[in-house]
Design a protein around this motif. Structure first.
Motif, PDB file in Angstrom:
ATOM      1  N   MET A 170       0.804  -0.852  -0.247  1.00  0.00           N
ATOM      2  CA  MET A 170      -0.037  -0.166  -0.266  1.00  0.00           C
ATOM      3  C   MET A 170       1.247   1.019   0.061  1.00  0.00           C
ATOM      4  O   MET A 170       1.898   1.351   0.479  1.00  0.00           O
ATOM      5  CB  MET A 170      -0.597   0.290   0.884  1.00  0.00           C
ATOM      6  CG  MET A 170      -1.702   1.439   1.466  1.00  0.00           C
ATOM      7  SD  MET A 170      -2.868   1.912   2.563  1.00  0.00           S
ATOM      8  CE  MET A 170      -3.753  -0.261   2.928  1.00  0.00           C
ATOM      9  N   ALA A 171       0.682   2.019  -0.864  1.00  0.00           N
ATOM     10  CA  ALA A 171       0.968   3.384  -1.090  1.00  0.00           C
ATOM     11  C   ALA A 171       0.983   4.360   0.195  1.00  0.00           C
ATOM     12  O   ALA A 171       0.117   4.353   0.946  1.00  0.00           O
ATOM     13  CB  ALA A 171       0.851   3.674  -2.084  1.00  0.00           C
ATOM     14  N   SER A 172       2.433   5.039   0.423  1.00  0.00           N
ATOM     15  CA  SER A 172       1.708   5.974   1.722  1.00  0.00           C
ATOM     16  C   SER A 172       0.822   6.795   1.200  1.00  0.00           C
ATOM     17  O   SER A 172       0.739   7.688   0.386  1.00  0.00           O
ATOM     18  CB  SER A 172       3.665   6.334   2.005  1.00  0.00           C
ATOM     19  OG  SER A 172       4.019   7.837   0.654  1.00  0.00           O
TER      20      SER A 172
ATOM     21  N   HIS B  79       9.607   0.401   0.742  1.00  0.00           N
ATOM     22  CA  HIS B  79       8.993  -0.174   1.071  1.00  0.00           C
ATOM     23  C   HIS B  79       7.737  -0.014   1.573  1.00  0.00           C
ATOM     24  O   HIS B  79       6.775   0.223   1.227  1.00  0.00           O
ATOM     25  CB  HIS B  79       9.648  -1.847   1.823  1.00  0.00           C
ATOM     26  CG  HIS B  79      10.190  -2.434   1.286  1.00  0.00           C
ATOM     27  ND1 HIS B  79       9.451  -3.324   0.625  1.00  0.00           N
ATOM     28  CD2 HIS B  79      10.950  -2.889   1.813  1.00  0.00           C
ATOM     29  CE1 HIS B  79      10.499  -4.913   1.107  1.00  0.00           C
ATOM     30  NE2 HIS B  79      11.161  -4.131   1.269  1.00  0.00           N
TER      31      HIS B  79
ATOM     32  N   GLY C 149       5.106   2.209  -1.148  1.00  0.00           N
ATOM     33  CA  GLY C 149       5.553   1.299  -1.820  1.00  0.00           C
ATOM     34  C   GLY C 149       5.309   1.448  -3.027  1.00  0.00           C
ATOM     35  O   GLY C 149       5.292   0.297  -3.942  1.00  0.00           O
TER      36      GLY C 149
ATOM     37  N   THR D  46       8.032  -1.228  -5.314  1.00  0.00           N
ATOM     38  CA  THR D  46       8.834  -2.024  -5.275  1.00  0.00           C
ATOM     39  C   THR D  46       9.817  -2.625  -6.331  1.00  0.00           C
ATOM     40  O   THR D  46      10.555  -3.620  -6.205  1.00  0.00           O
ATOM     41  CB  THR D  46       7.824  -3.489  -7.014  1.00  0.00           C
ATOM     42  OG1 THR D  46       8.193  -1.873  -8.315  1.00  0.00           O
ATOM     43  CG2 THR D  46       6.232  -2.746  -6.201  1.00  0.00           C
TER      44      THR D  46
END
Length: 281
Positions: free
Chosen positions: A1-3, A134, A137, A139
């Motif tokens: 999940m992105a910040s 991380h 979010g 990759t």
């Protein structure tokens, strides 16, 4: 999940850190509730991996873009982050938030430095950058990569406990230096089975040297044991449907022990296999 992004980079960076810490604590709690081993959340120490697999050389391959998921360990910071590089305490907060703020402002972040073993990566420098990536979010991440070659294939390593099996296998192959297909096919799942199998092969080699009244080196004993003992026995076990859920090497060890207890001899034939089959019922 992105910040999350509230439009206030400094506050968002602080929230990023607190969220990462909370996830680390919840992960530990979840592991405890499921009764899983402690090492599922512990990153792999590079030195232990190299010791288990055996160091065989290294080469610098330069700048690469690597998957964050492939970064599983550290050279020297395993106490500060868990397996997914979530902070394990507040010790790293100040530097972590500084990097998160720089990332949110779009500032240039230098590449990390890693060792590569197989498809796994171990951080030399850049633990906080991996942790922030991380949390954001991402990759992938840029890294300066040094590739390390090892005596054993590193595939199959997931957790710290897997290193025990690799270490025993490395010692087994020093005692029984199988090559090629033989090396690949003789596999067991319990670490101590490699020690017992090594003892068995050495005893078989000693009897062979007595029978032939000459010295044979380890490589010769290993090759002859595989061709003259292991392969014929495993073939008979497959024909008799006695492998079951074991590996072939585990089935071989089991039936070899039964053979000795049943008839106190080292011969192999259909009578021996039938006796073992009857004992299994």
């Amino acid at each position: 999940m992105a910040s999350r992004d509230t439009g206030f980079p400094r506050a968002d960076a602080e929230h990023d850190f607190l969220r990462a810490r909370r996830r680390q604590v919840l992960s530990r709690l979840s592991t405890w509730l499921r009764g899983e081993p402690d090492d599922v959340n512990i990153m792999l120490p590079f030195s232990e991996v190299v010791d288990a697999l055996g160091w065989a050389g290294e080469r610098r391959i330069g700048l690469r873009v690597i998957p964050l998921e492939s970064i599983v360990g550290s050279v020297d910071r395993s106490r500060d982050f868990d397996r997914r590089f979530r902070p394990t305490s507040g010790r790293v907060r100040q530097r972590w938030e500084r990097l998160a703020l720089a990332s949110r402002r779009g500032e240039s972040i230098p590449p990390i430095e890693v060792y590569r073993i197989g498809e796994l990566h171990f951080v030399i420098d850049g633990h906080h950058r991996v942790s922030v990536a991380h949390a954001m979010g991402l990759t992938t991440i840029e890294a300066q990569v040094v590739e390390v070659r090892t005596t054993l294939d590193p595939s199959g390593i997931r957790y710290r406990g897997d290193l025990i099996v690799k270490d025993y296998r490395r010692l087994f192959l020093e005692r029984v230096p199988l090559v090629g297909q033989a090396r690949a096919s003789v596999l067991v799942t319990e670490p101590w089975d490699y020690a017992e199998l090594g003892e068995h092969v050495e005893a078989w080699g000693f009897r062979l040297m007595q029978d032939e009244n000459r010295f044979l080196d380890r490589a010769t004993v290993a090759a002859r044991w595989y061709a003259e003992e292991y392969v014929p026995v495993v073939r008979m076990l497959n024909q008799a449907d006695l492998i079951g859920e074991r590996t072939e090497a585990e089935a071989y060890m089991w039936v070899a022990g039964e053979r000795y207890r049943l008839i106190r001899t080292h011969r192999w034939d259909d009578e021996v296999i039938e006796a073992v089959r009857q004992r299994r019922r």
